[in-house]
Write an enzyme that holds these catalytic residues in place. Structure first.
Site, PDB file in Angstrom:
ATOM      1  N   ARG A  30       0.892  -1.315   0.015  1.00  0.00           N
ATOM      2  CA  ARG A  30       0.002   0.036   0.094  1.00  0.00           C
ATOM      3  C   ARG A  30       0.697   1.297  -0.051  1.00  0.00           C
ATOM      4  O   ARG A  30       2.059   1.216   0.534  1.00  0.00           O
ATOM      5  CB  ARG A  30      -0.895   0.053   1.117  1.00  0.00           C
ATOM      6  CG  ARG A  30      -2.000  -1.226   1.209  1.00  0.00           C
ATOM      7  CD  ARG A  30      -3.042  -0.864   2.185  1.00  0.00           C
ATOM      8  NE  ARG A  30      -3.747  -2.357   2.244  1.00  0.00           N
ATOM      9  CZ  ARG A  30      -4.650  -2.778   1.214  1.00  0.00           C
ATOM     10  NH1 ARG A  30      -5.297  -1.875   0.470  1.00  0.00           N
ATOM     11  NH2 ARG A  30      -5.255  -3.881   1.276  1.00  0.00           N
ATOM     12  N   ASP A  31       0.519   2.383  -0.656  1.00  0.00           N
ATOM     13  CA  ASP A  31       1.306   3.501  -0.821  1.00  0.00           C
ATOM     14  C   ASP A  31       1.168   4.296   0.527  1.00  0.00           C
ATOM     15  O   ASP A  31       0.111   4.318   0.988  1.00  0.00           O
ATOM     16  CB  ASP A  31       0.634   4.210  -2.117  1.00  0.00           C
ATOM     17  CG  ASP A  31       1.443   5.554  -2.360  1.00  0.00           C
ATOM     18  OD1 ASP A  31       2.111   5.537  -3.630  1.00  0.00           O
ATOM     19  OD2 ASP A  31       1.854   6.490  -1.695  1.00  0.00           O
ATOM     20  N   ILE A  32       2.023   4.792   0.934  1.00  0.00           N
ATOM     21  CA  ILE A  32       2.187   5.492   2.198  1.00  0.00           C
ATOM     22  C   ILE A  32       1.331   6.616   2.253  1.00  0.00           C
ATOM     23  O   ILE A  32       0.935   7.260   3.213  1.00  0.00           O
ATOM     24  CB  ILE A  32       3.733   5.556   2.419  1.00  0.00           C
ATOM     25  CG1 ILE A  32       3.935   5.893   3.955  1.00  0.00           C
ATOM     26  CG2 ILE A  32       4.318   6.979   1.778  1.00  0.00           C
ATOM     27  CD1 ILE A  32       5.363   5.921   4.609  1.00  0.00           C
ATOM     28  N   ASN A  88       4.867   6.407 -13.861  1.00  0.00           N
ATOM     29  CA  ASN A  88       5.367   7.657 -14.242  1.00  0.00           C
ATOM     30  C   ASN A  88       6.749   7.163 -14.725  1.00  0.00           C
ATOM     31  O   ASN A  88       7.404   6.446 -14.142  1.00  0.00           O
ATOM     32  CB  ASN A  88       5.319   8.251 -12.859  1.00  0.00           C
ATOM     33  CG  ASN A  88       3.795   8.743 -12.672  1.00  0.00           C
ATOM     34  OD1 ASN A  88       2.991   8.956 -13.435  1.00  0.00           O
ATOM     35  ND2 ASN A  88       3.646   8.783 -11.176  1.00  0.00           N
ATOM     36  N   GLU A  96       8.990   9.838  -8.730  1.00  0.00           N
ATOM     37  CA  GLU A  96       9.781  10.413  -7.762  1.00  0.00           C
ATOM     38  C   GLU A  96      10.730   9.164  -7.084  1.00  0.00           C
ATOM     39  O   GLU A  96      11.531   9.339  -6.309  1.00  0.00           O
ATOM     40  CB  GLU A  96       8.801  10.749  -6.513  1.00  0.00           C
ATOM     41  CG  GLU A  96       8.217  12.075  -6.836  1.00  0.00           C
ATOM     42  CD  GLU A  96       7.172  12.613  -5.937  1.00  0.00           C
ATOM     43  OE1 GLU A  96       6.976  11.708  -4.754  1.00  0.00           O
ATOM     44  OE2 GLU A  96       6.672  13.695  -5.785  1.00  0.00           O
ATOM     45  N   VAL A  97      10.220   8.106  -7.241  1.00  0.00           N
ATOM     46  CA  VAL A  97      11.157   6.814  -6.763  1.00  0.00           C
ATOM     47  C   VAL A  97      11.702   6.133  -7.959  1.00  0.00           C
ATOM     48  O   VAL A  97      10.796   5.636  -8.776  1.00  0.00           O
ATOM     49  CB  VAL A  97      10.235   5.989  -5.688  1.00  0.00           C
ATOM     50  CG1 VAL A  97      11.237   4.822  -5.290  1.00  0.00           C
ATOM     51  CG2 VAL A  97       9.737   6.638  -4.717  1.00  0.00           C
ATOM     52  N   HIS A 101       7.445   1.118 -10.809  1.00  0.00           N
ATOM     53  CA  HIS A 101       6.411   0.809 -10.087  1.00  0.00           C
ATOM     54  C   HIS A 101       5.136   1.050 -10.802  1.00  0.00           C
ATOM     55  O   HIS A 101       5.135   2.182 -11.467  1.00  0.00           O
ATOM     56  CB  HIS A 101       6.254   1.521  -8.700  1.00  0.00           C
ATOM     57  CG  HIS A 101       6.663   2.907  -8.464  1.00  0.00           C
ATOM     58  ND1 HIS A 101       7.783   3.354  -8.556  1.00  0.00           N
ATOM     59  CD2 HIS A 101       5.680   3.909  -8.549  1.00  0.00           C
ATOM     60  CE1 HIS A 101       7.862   5.079  -8.672  1.00  0.00           C
ATOM     61  NE2 HIS A 101       6.512   5.032  -8.554  1.00  0.00           N
ATOM     62  N   MET A 102       3.856   0.362 -10.493  1.00  0.00           N
ATOM     63  CA  MET A 102       2.873   0.464 -11.329  1.00  0.00           C
ATOM     64  C   MET A 102       1.841   0.968  -9.974  1.00  0.00           C
ATOM     65  O   MET A 102       1.604   0.248  -8.925  1.00  0.00           O
ATOM     66  CB  MET A 102       2.345  -0.892 -11.964  1.00  0.00           C
ATOM     67  CG  MET A 102       0.804  -0.835 -12.489  1.00  0.00           C
ATOM     68  SD  MET A 102       0.220  -2.120 -12.885  1.00  0.00           S
ATOM     69  CE  MET A 102       1.113  -2.349 -14.494  1.00  0.00           C
ATOM     70  N   HIS A 103       1.073   2.134 -10.260  1.00  0.00           N
ATOM     71  CA  HIS A 103       0.170   2.388  -9.268  1.00  0.00           C
ATOM     72  C   HIS A 103      -1.077   1.889  -9.586  1.00  0.00           C
ATOM     73  O   HIS A 103      -1.540   1.958 -10.840  1.00  0.00           O
ATOM     74  CB  HIS A 103      -0.112   3.895  -9.101  1.00  0.00           C
ATOM     75  CG  HIS A 103       1.190   4.885  -8.929  1.00  0.00           C
ATOM     76  ND1 HIS A 103       1.467   5.442  -7.557  1.00  0.00           N
ATOM     77  CD2 HIS A 103       2.226   5.399  -9.587  1.00  0.00           C
ATOM     78  CE1 HIS A 103       2.497   6.319  -7.446  1.00  0.00           C
ATOM     79  NE2 HIS A 103       3.063   6.123  -8.508  1.00  0.00           N
TER      80      HIS A 103
HETATM   81  P1  5GP Z   1       5.992   8.109  -8.332  1.00  0.00           P
HETATM   82  O1  5GP Z   1       5.696   9.545  -8.127  1.00  0.00           O
HETATM   83  O2  5GP Z   1       7.529   7.867  -8.298  1.00  0.00           O
HETATM   84  O3  5GP Z   1       5.492   7.641  -9.378  1.00  0.00           O
HETATM   85  O4  5GP Z   1       5.280   7.435  -6.945  1.00  0.00           O
HETATM   86  C1  5GP Z   1       6.105   7.069  -5.777  1.00  0.00           C
HETATM   87  C2  5GP Z   1       5.220   6.604  -4.835  1.00  0.00           C
HETATM   88  O5  5GP Z   1       5.853   6.002  -3.740  1.00  0.00           O
HETATM   89  C3  5GP Z   1       4.290   7.886  -4.271  1.00  0.00           C
HETATM   90  O6  5GP Z   1       3.089   7.723  -4.368  1.00  0.00           O
HETATM   91  C4  5GP Z   1       4.664   7.783  -2.603  1.00  0.00           C
HETATM   92  O7  5GP Z   1       3.446   8.113  -1.688  1.00  0.00           O
HETATM   93  C5  5GP Z   1       5.233   6.287  -2.850  1.00  0.00           C
HETATM   94  N1  5GP Z   1       6.091   6.078  -1.566  1.00  0.00           N
HETATM   95  C6  5GP Z   1       7.325   6.779  -1.269  1.00  0.00           C
HETATM   96  N2  5GP Z   1       8.102   6.350  -0.351  1.00  0.00           N
HETATM   97  C7  5GP Z   1       7.242   5.143   0.071  1.00  0.00           C
HETATM   98  C8  5GP Z   1       7.498   4.437   1.231  1.00  0.00           C
HETATM   99  O8  5GP Z   1       8.535   4.565   1.913  1.00  0.00           O
HETATM  100  N3  5GP Z   1       6.518   3.474   1.511  1.00  0.00           N
HETATM  101  C9  5GP Z   1       5.330   3.403   0.673  1.00  0.00           C
HETATM  102  N4  5GP Z   1       4.499   2.514   1.071  1.00  0.00           N
HETATM  103  N5  5GP Z   1       5.110   4.082  -0.470  1.00  0.00           N
HETATM  104  C10 5GP Z   1       6.054   5.091  -0.606  1.00  0.00           C
END
Ligand code: 5GP
Length: 116
Positions: A30-32, A88, A96-97, A101-103
């Site tokens: 689950r997303d944080i 993304n 950002e990460v 990853h697939m949301h």
């Molecule tokens: P991006 O913007 O890279 O597509 O999405 C990165 C996602 O990772 C964001 O929705 C953010 O909330 C989630 N995220 C970042 N750090 C963590 C973490 O430590 N744990 C979890 N569960 N989600 C994270």
């Protein structure tokens, strides 16, 4: 070698996360900071920083993201109403990460695809 992110630590269970699925190829948690009632990240266990780094060797693991997304959507009870899968890439994509990853987002109407 690409640099590890926090997601590698989640895969190895070195830091806590609400993991909803894990197998030899992918991990889902689950997303944080959820952006919808259901917001789950599905990632390959192999570190691939961005879509630009994908090779044909990754096709099986990345295909697994979709089969796992469908399975989780069913488990979450959102399959029939529908959901959105988002990947993304880099700055303009809002990544950002830097571990692909697939949301999986859903559980409510999501509105227009792009906020403009
Ligand atoms: P991006 O913007 O890279 O597509 O999405 C990165 C996602 O990772 C964001 O929705 C953010 O909330 C989630 N995220 C970042 N750090 C963590 C973490 O430590 N744990 C979890 N569960 N989600 C994270």
């Amino acid at each position: 070698m690409p640099q590890e992110t926090i997601f590698s630590k989640i895969i190895r269970k070195e830091i806590p996360a609400d993991i909803v699925y894990q197998d030899d190829l992918v991990t889902a948690f689950r997303d944080i900071s959820p952006q919808a009632n259901t917001h789950i990240l599905i990632i390959p266990n192999k570190l691939i920083p961005t879509v630009n780094d994908v090779t044909t060797e990754d096709e099986i693991a990345l295909g697994r993201l979709f089969t796992v997304a469908a399975k989780i959507a069913e488990q979450e009870g959102i399959a029939e109403d529908g959901y959105r899968l988002i990947v993304n890439c880099n700055k303009h994509g809002g990544q950002e990460v830097f571990h692909i990853h697939m949301h999986l987002v859903g559980g409510e109407p999501l509105g227009r695809m792009l906020a403009k």
